[in-house]
Design a protein around this motif. Structure first.
Motif, PDB file in Angstrom:
ATOM      1  N   VAL A   1       0.683  -1.001  -0.103  1.00 17.01           N
ATOM      2  CA  VAL A   1      -0.013  -0.286   0.161  1.00 17.01           C
ATOM      3  C   VAL A   1       0.995   1.086   0.276  1.00 17.01           C
ATOM      4  CG1 VAL A   1      -1.819   1.463   1.151  1.00 17.01           C
ATOM      5  CG2 VAL A   1      -1.764  -1.213   1.138  1.00 17.01           C
ATOM      6  N   LEU A   2       0.596   2.011  -0.786  1.00 12.36           N
ATOM      7  CA  LEU A   2       2.108   3.014  -1.212  1.00 12.36           C
ATOM      8  C   LEU A   2       1.230   3.546  -1.830  1.00 12.36           C
ATOM      9  CD1 LEU A   2       5.054   4.018  -1.369  1.00 12.36           C
ATOM     10  CD2 LEU A   2       4.767   3.168  -3.838  1.00 12.36           C
ATOM     11  N   GLU A   3       1.295   5.600  -1.385  1.00 14.16           N
ATOM     12  CA  GLU A   3       0.407   6.925  -2.388  1.00 14.16           C
ATOM     13  C   GLU A   3       1.706   7.723  -2.005  1.00 14.16           C
ATOM     14  OE1 GLU A   3      -2.163   8.666  -3.560  1.00 14.16           O
ATOM     15  OE2 GLU A   3      -2.753   6.724  -2.304  1.00 14.16           O
ATOM     16  N   ARG A   4       2.439   8.339  -3.007  1.00 12.96           N
ATOM     17  CA  ARG A   4       3.579   9.314  -3.753  1.00 12.96           C
ATOM     18  C   ARG A   4       2.337   9.573  -4.628  1.00 12.96           C
ATOM     19  NH1 ARG A   4       5.200   6.857  -0.117  1.00 12.96           N
ATOM     20  NH2 ARG A   4       7.052   6.063   0.394  1.00 12.96           N
ATOM     21  N   PRO A   5       2.906  11.346  -5.100  1.00  9.08           N
ATOM     22  CA  PRO A   5       2.885  11.622  -6.773  1.00  9.08           C
ATOM     23  C   PRO A   5       2.651  11.105  -7.041  1.00  9.08           C
ATOM     24  CG  PRO A   5       4.389  12.800  -4.690  1.00  9.08           C
ATOM     25  CD  PRO A   5       4.068  11.698  -4.175  1.00  9.08           C
ATOM     26  N   GLY A   6       1.531  10.896  -8.210  1.00 12.87           N
ATOM     27  CA  GLY A   6       1.822   9.825  -9.266  1.00 12.87           C
ATOM     28  C   GLY A   6       1.571   8.691  -9.186  1.00 12.87           C
ATOM     29  N   LEU A   7       1.292   7.467  -8.113  1.00 13.06           N
ATOM     30  CA  LEU A   7       1.423   6.007  -7.478  1.00 13.06           C
ATOM     31  C   LEU A   7       0.641   6.507  -6.581  1.00 13.06           C
ATOM     32  CD1 LEU A   7       2.167   3.590  -8.464  1.00 13.06           C
ATOM     33  CD2 LEU A   7       4.428   3.959  -7.451  1.00 13.06           C
ATOM     34  N   SER A   8      -0.182   5.517  -6.680  1.00 10.78           N
ATOM     35  CA  SER A   8      -1.162   5.019  -5.523  1.00 10.78           C
ATOM     36  C   SER A   8      -1.392   3.803  -6.056  1.00 10.78           C
ATOM     37  CB  SER A   8      -2.756   5.591  -5.632  1.00 10.78           C
ATOM     38  OG  SER A   8      -2.739   7.157  -5.373  1.00 10.78           O
ATOM     39  N   LEU A   9      -0.905   2.740  -5.144  1.00 13.98           N
ATOM     40  CA  LEU A   9      -0.485   1.135  -4.971  1.00 13.98           C
ATOM     41  C   LEU A   9      -1.628   0.753  -3.363  1.00 13.98           C
ATOM     42  CD1 LEU A   9       3.142   0.098  -5.701  1.00 13.98           C
ATOM     43  CD2 LEU A   9       0.511   0.572  -7.057  1.00 13.98           C
ATOM     44  N   PRO A  10      -2.923  -0.325  -3.991  1.00  8.26           N
ATOM     45  CA  PRO A  10      -2.716  -0.795  -5.198  1.00  8.26           C
ATOM     46  C   PRO A  10      -3.641   0.949  -5.548  1.00  8.26           C
ATOM     47  CG  PRO A  10      -4.765  -1.795  -3.625  1.00  8.26           C
ATOM     48  CD  PRO A  10      -3.801  -0.272  -2.642  1.00  8.26           C
ATOM     49  N   HIS A  11      -3.944   0.086  -6.853  1.00  2.29           N
ATOM     50  CA  HIS A  11      -4.391   0.933  -7.906  1.00  2.29           C
ATOM     51  C   HIS A  11      -5.470   1.613  -7.562  1.00  2.29           C
ATOM     52  CE1 HIS A  11      -6.410   3.324 -11.537  1.00  2.29           C
ATOM     53  NE2 HIS A  11      -5.312   3.079 -12.459  1.00  2.29           N
ATOM     54  N   PRO A  12      -6.164   2.867  -7.480  1.00  2.00           N
ATOM     55  CA  PRO A  12      -6.964   2.799  -6.475  1.00  2.00           C
ATOM     56  C   PRO A  12      -8.754   2.963  -6.787  1.00  2.00           C
ATOM     57  CG  PRO A  12      -6.090   5.394  -7.263  1.00  2.00           C
ATOM     58  CD  PRO A  12      -5.140   4.256  -8.047  1.00  2.00           C
ATOM     59  N   ARG A  13      -8.745   2.773  -8.797  1.00  2.00           N
ATOM     60  CA  ARG A  13     -10.190   2.622  -9.295  1.00  2.00           C
ATOM     61  C   ARG A  13     -10.237   0.852  -9.833  1.00  2.00           C
ATOM     62  NH1 ARG A  13      -8.810   6.986  -9.700  1.00  2.00           N
ATOM     63  NH2 ARG A  13      -7.804   6.456 -11.837  1.00  2.00           N
ATOM     64  N   LEU A  14      -8.985   0.197  -9.907  1.00  2.00           N
ATOM     65  CA  LEU A  14      -9.381  -1.271  -9.731  1.00  2.00           C
ATOM     66  C   LEU A  14     -10.093  -2.342  -9.496  1.00  2.00           C
ATOM     67  CD1 LEU A  14      -7.814  -4.443  -8.637  1.00  2.00           C
ATOM     68  CD2 LEU A  14      -5.994  -2.470  -8.502  1.00  2.00           C
ATOM     69  N   HIS A  15     -10.925  -2.195  -8.386  1.00  2.00           N
ATOM     70  CA  HIS A  15     -11.823  -2.682  -7.557  1.00  2.00           C
ATOM     71  C   HIS A  15     -13.198  -2.774  -8.398  1.00  2.00           C
ATOM     72  CE1 HIS A  15     -11.922   0.183  -5.356  1.00  2.00           C
ATOM     73  NE2 HIS A  15     -12.794   0.243  -4.649  1.00  2.00           N
ATOM     74  N   GLU A  16     -12.967  -1.770  -9.115  1.00  2.00           N
ATOM     75  CA  GLU A  16     -14.724  -0.748  -9.222  1.00  2.00           C
ATOM     76  C   GLU A  16     -14.563  -1.014 -10.906  1.00  2.00           C
ATOM     77  OE1 GLU A  16     -14.578   3.410  -9.263  1.00  2.00           O
ATOM     78  OE2 GLU A  16     -14.712   2.543  -7.422  1.00  2.00           O
ATOM     79  N   ARG A  17     -13.812  -1.983 -11.685  1.00  2.00           N
ATOM     80  CA  ARG A  17     -13.468  -1.418 -13.246  1.00  2.00           C
ATOM     81  C   ARG A  17     -13.408  -3.448 -14.427  1.00  2.00           C
ATOM     82  NH1 ARG A  17      -9.674   3.170 -14.170  1.00  2.00           N
ATOM     83  NH2 ARG A  17     -11.206   4.889 -13.765  1.00  2.00           N
ATOM     84  N   ALA A  18     -14.406  -3.788 -14.610  1.00  2.00           N
ATOM     85  CA  ALA A  18     -14.249  -4.904 -15.217  1.00  2.00           C
ATOM     86  C   ALA A  18     -13.418  -4.824 -15.801  1.00  2.00           C
ATOM     87  CB  ALA A  18     -15.470  -5.065 -15.718  1.00  2.00           C
ATOM     88  N   PHE A  19     -12.891  -4.261 -16.640  1.00  2.00           N
ATOM     89  CA  PHE A  19     -11.797  -4.289 -17.601  1.00  2.00           C
ATOM     90  C   PHE A  19     -10.159  -4.415 -17.684  1.00  2.00           C
ATOM     91  CE2 PHE A  19     -11.764   0.371 -17.058  1.00  2.00           C
ATOM     92  CZ  PHE A  19     -10.770   0.661 -17.196  1.00  2.00           C
ATOM     93  N   VAL A  20     -10.252  -4.316 -16.701  1.00  2.00           N
ATOM     94  CA  VAL A  20      -9.083  -4.587 -15.264  1.00  2.00           C
ATOM     95  C   VAL A  20      -9.035  -5.605 -15.116  1.00  2.00           C
ATOM     96  CG1 VAL A  20      -7.290  -3.808 -13.467  1.00  2.00           C
ATOM     97  CG2 VAL A  20      -8.339  -1.719 -15.102  1.00  2.00           C
ATOM     98  N   LEU A  21     -10.436  -6.206 -14.164  1.00  2.00           N
ATOM     99  CA  LEU A  21     -10.714  -6.950 -13.483  1.00  2.00           C
ATOM    100  C   LEU A  21     -11.013  -8.369 -14.274  1.00  2.00           C
ATOM    101  CD1 LEU A  21     -12.500  -6.442 -10.140  1.00  2.00           C
ATOM    102  CD2 LEU A  21     -10.579  -6.937 -10.633  1.00  2.00           C
ATOM    103  N   VAL A  22     -11.283  -8.484 -15.289  1.00  2.00           N
ATOM    104  CA  VAL A  22     -11.279  -9.917 -16.087  1.00  2.00           C
ATOM    105  C   VAL A  22     -10.694  -9.914 -16.543  1.00  2.00           C
ATOM    106  CG1 VAL A  22     -12.022 -10.730 -18.174  1.00  2.00           C
ATOM    107  CG2 VAL A  22     -14.210  -9.395 -17.329  1.00  2.00           C
ATOM    108  N   PRO A  23      -9.360  -9.498 -17.268  1.00  2.00           N
ATOM    109  CA  PRO A  23      -7.673 -10.619 -17.728  1.00  2.00           C
ATOM    110  C   PRO A  23      -7.376 -11.045 -16.049  1.00  2.00           C
ATOM    111  CG  PRO A  23      -7.681  -7.262 -17.668  1.00  2.00           C
ATOM    112  CD  PRO A  23      -9.073  -8.048 -17.789  1.00  2.00           C
TER     113      PRO A  23
END
Length: 165
Positions: free
Chosen positions: A107-129
């Protein structure tokens, strides 16, 4: 070298979409500090963002790397630039989009990088693959696996892509 598993989302909706995705995979494979560990199929997806965009091709790549998260991000941004990526508008069309989704569960919050990606759990186009390449990956903040997160989403806008010959 101690290797960390990282997950990278790939997307393109301009130009040779598949060529951009496969070119990014090849560029990462040429890096001595990166080892490819898995690649999902390519999916064609409905765009998110401003109207009038063409469909995206999306995939997820798993890698093992000796780089740190910020170093890997710099590599990803350089590959985007090499494929003509110009950042104009948020969620606008792009030749190549490489998003660092996860880096060893950190879990990381830096300018230009948030881990995990902040919206990945909302996006089927990310979660399917993602669920295809790493079905047991567990979201470090939500505690759910990729498969469990995907079960909550409508995946109708995500279809396996078949190249036209």
């Amino acid at each position: 070298m101690t290797a960390t598993r990282a997950l990278v989302a790939l997307g393109s909706n301009l130009g040779d979409r598949a060529g951009h995705l496969l070119g990014a995979v090849a560029a990462l494979a040429r890096r001595p500090e990166v080892r490819l560990a898995g690649l999902s199929r390519i999916y064609e997806t409905v765009p998110v963002g401003p109207a009038g965009q063409g469909p995206y091709l999306n995939a997820v790549l798993a890698v093992e790397t000796g780089l740190g998260p910020l170093e890997l991000l710099e590599v990803l941004l350089a590959i985007e630039r090499a494929h003509g990526r110009v950042r104009r508008e948020r969620w606008g069309p792009r030749t190549l989009d490489l998003d660092l989704l996860d880096f060893g569960g950190r879990v990381l919050e830096r300018p230009g990088l948030s881990l995990p990606h902040p919206r990945l759990h909302e996006r089927a186009f990310v979660l399917v693959p993602l669920a295809e390449v790493a079905p047991d990956w567990r979201h470090p903040l939500l505690g759910a696996t990729a498969t469990e997160l995907l079960a909550k989403l409508d995946r109708s806008g995500v279809q396996p892509w078949e190249p036209a010959y």
